[in-house]
Motif scaffolding. Structure first.
Motif, PDB file in Angstrom:
ATOM      1  N   ILE A  10     123.827 125.509  68.973  1.00 30.72           N
ATOM      2  CA  ILE A  10     124.244 124.110  69.134  1.00 30.72           C
ATOM      3  C   ILE A  10     125.763 123.990  69.048  1.00 30.72           C
ATOM      4  O   ILE A  10     126.389 123.236  69.800  1.00 30.72           O
ATOM      5  CB  ILE A  10     123.556 123.217  68.084  1.00 30.72           C
ATOM      6  CG1 ILE A  10     122.032 123.241  68.297  1.00 30.72           C
ATOM      7  CG2 ILE A  10     124.072 121.780  68.158  1.00 30.72           C
ATOM      8  CD1 ILE A  10     121.237 122.611  67.171  1.00 30.72           C
ATOM      9  N   THR A  14     128.469 122.558  71.807  1.00 34.96           N
ATOM     10  CA  THR A  14     129.466 121.555  71.434  1.00 34.96           C
ATOM     11  C   THR A  14     130.871 122.025  71.781  1.00 34.96           C
ATOM     12  O   THR A  14     131.701 121.234  72.251  1.00 34.96           O
ATOM     13  CB  THR A  14     129.377 121.234  69.929  1.00 34.96           C
ATOM     14  OG1 THR A  14     128.025 120.918  69.584  1.00 34.96           O
ATOM     15  CG2 THR A  14     130.269 120.059  69.566  1.00 34.96           C
ATOM     16  N   SER A 196     121.391 114.634  62.854  1.00 40.39           N
ATOM     17  CA  SER A 196     121.021 115.845  63.589  1.00 40.39           C
ATOM     18  C   SER A 196     122.203 116.798  63.694  1.00 40.39           C
ATOM     19  O   SER A 196     123.366 116.388  63.593  1.00 40.39           O
ATOM     20  CB  SER A 196     120.541 115.489  64.998  1.00 40.39           C
ATOM     21  OG  SER A 196     121.626 115.027  65.784  1.00 40.39           O
ATOM     22  N   ASP A 197     121.912 118.074  63.904  1.00 36.47           N
ATOM     23  CA  ASP A 197     122.980 119.052  64.084  1.00 36.47           C
ATOM     24  C   ASP A 197     123.855 118.686  65.273  1.00 36.47           C
ATOM     25  O   ASP A 197     125.081 118.803  65.220  1.00 36.47           O
ATOM     26  CB  ASP A 197     122.388 120.450  64.290  1.00 36.47           C
ATOM     27  CG  ASP A 197     121.753 121.008  63.022  1.00 36.47           C
ATOM     28  OD1 ASP A 197     122.193 120.637  61.925  1.00 36.47           O
ATOM     29  OD2 ASP A 197     120.814 121.809  63.144  1.00 36.47           O
ATOM     30  N   GLU A 198     123.226 118.233  66.362  1.00 37.86           N
ATOM     31  CA  GLU A 198     123.985 117.874  67.567  1.00 37.86           C
ATOM     32  C   GLU A 198     125.003 116.777  67.259  1.00 37.86           C
ATOM     33  O   GLU A 198     126.174 116.871  67.649  1.00 37.86           O
ATOM     34  CB  GLU A 198     123.033 117.405  68.672  1.00 37.86           C
ATOM     35  CG  GLU A 198     122.205 118.504  69.285  1.00 37.86           C
ATOM     36  CD  GLU A 198     120.922 118.812  68.508  1.00 37.86           C
ATOM     37  OE1 GLU A 198     120.131 119.637  68.994  1.00 37.86           O
ATOM     38  OE2 GLU A 198     120.721 118.240  67.411  1.00 37.86           O
ATOM     39  N   GLU A 199     124.572 115.740  66.552  1.00 37.93           N
ATOM     40  CA  GLU A 199     125.477 114.632  66.229  1.00 37.93           C
ATOM     41  C   GLU A 199     126.540 115.072  65.234  1.00 37.93           C
ATOM     42  O   GLU A 199     127.716 114.700  65.347  1.00 37.93           O
ATOM     43  CB  GLU A 199     124.694 113.449  65.657  1.00 37.93           C
ATOM     44  CG  GLU A 199     125.569 112.241  65.344  1.00 37.93           C
ATOM     45  CD  GLU A 199     124.811 111.070  64.757  1.00 37.93           C
ATOM     46  OE1 GLU A 199     125.464 110.125  64.279  1.00 37.93           O
ATOM     47  OE2 GLU A 199     123.559 111.098  64.737  1.00 37.93           O
ATOM     48  N   ASP A 202     129.138 117.202  66.996  1.00 38.61           N
ATOM     49  CA  ASP A 202     129.888 116.368  67.931  1.00 38.61           C
ATOM     50  C   ASP A 202     130.957 115.568  67.199  1.00 38.61           C
ATOM     51  O   ASP A 202     132.108 115.479  67.657  1.00 38.61           O
ATOM     52  CB  ASP A 202     128.932 115.429  68.669  1.00 38.61           C
ATOM     53  CG  ASP A 202     129.638 114.642  69.754  1.00 38.61           C
ATOM     54  OD1 ASP A 202     129.950 115.229  70.806  1.00 38.61           O
ATOM     55  OD2 ASP A 202     129.888 113.437  69.548  1.00 38.61           O
TER      56      ASP A 202
END
Length: 221
Positions: A10, A14, A196-199, A202
């Motif tokens: 992830i 990013t 979340s890891d994505e957020e 980011d």
């Protein structure tokens, strides 16, 4: 695939999104261990945060390790965390470490000066430094003076506010005038364990690219 490997994937995505592929940086994390953080350590939230940030360090830093500090009124510089001992890091090096002063009040400038000392005096290098600073409120006002004085150094400070404090001091970081470059950012994640890891990645990496460009333009890097 292990959670750390999934998180590294992830992070890679990013970095592409933020145009940070190929960037090398030394990465450190500063962990608030004041009294109001007690439950987050006990519930494993801090351990999870360390793992999530290690994934960032593993993609930025050639040695794949994350430098660690904890602080309340006092501070401790701890051994770097690596994937090999990640699972028990917070228990072994923090909670079960009697030499660490825990669950007192806030005092950010001394630990920040130690971060500066490590990267600027002890280990001088042209590699940029990316510091993630976890705090749940109560930051002392002299913190702003440290950030101001450090604006000519190759260190970017990413403050992460957790919990429901008003974060008065940290909210002012982006608007402080008189700095050579804007060397600090603040994001607020009320319940970091629910992000979340994505957020998370980011938001963590949102202002670092702009700082890199500004620091290069001013010959800081």
């Amino acid at each position: 695939m292990s959670s750390i490997n999934l998180r590294k994937k992830i992070v890679e995505l990013t970095l592409v999104k933020k145009q940070l592929t190929g960037v090398t940086a030394r990465v450190g994390i500063v962990l608030d261990i004041t009294g109001s953080m007690r439950s987050l350590y006990a519930r494993g939230v801090v351990q999870e945060v360390v793992e999530r940030i290690l994934a960032v360090a593993s993609k930025f830093d050639d040695n794949g390790s994350l430098d660690v500090w904890v602080y309340d009124t006092e501070f401790s510089r701890l051994p770097p965390v690596t994937e090999q001992e990640l699972g028990s890091y917070v228990f072994t090096h923090i909670m079960n470490n009697d030499s660490i002063h825990k669950f007192g009040r806030n005092n950010e400038p001394p630990v920040m000066q130690d971060v500066i000392g490590k990267y600027i005096k002890e280990e001088p290098d042209t590699t940029p430094v990316f510091i993630i600073f976890i705090n749940d409120g109560g930051v002392v006002k002299p913190t702003r003076k440290v950030i101001m004085a450090a604006s000519a150094l190759p260190i970017f400070w990413q403050f992460v506010g957790i919990g429901d404090s008003d974060f008065e001091v940290l909210k002012q970081l982006d608007t402080m005038s008189g700095r050579l470059v804007d060397n600090a950012s603040f994001i607020h994640l009320d319940r970091i364990e629910d992000v979340s890891d994505e957020e998370l990645y980011d938001q963590l990496l949102n202002e670092f690219p702009q700082w890199l460009k500004a620091a290069k333009a001013k010959s800081i890097l």
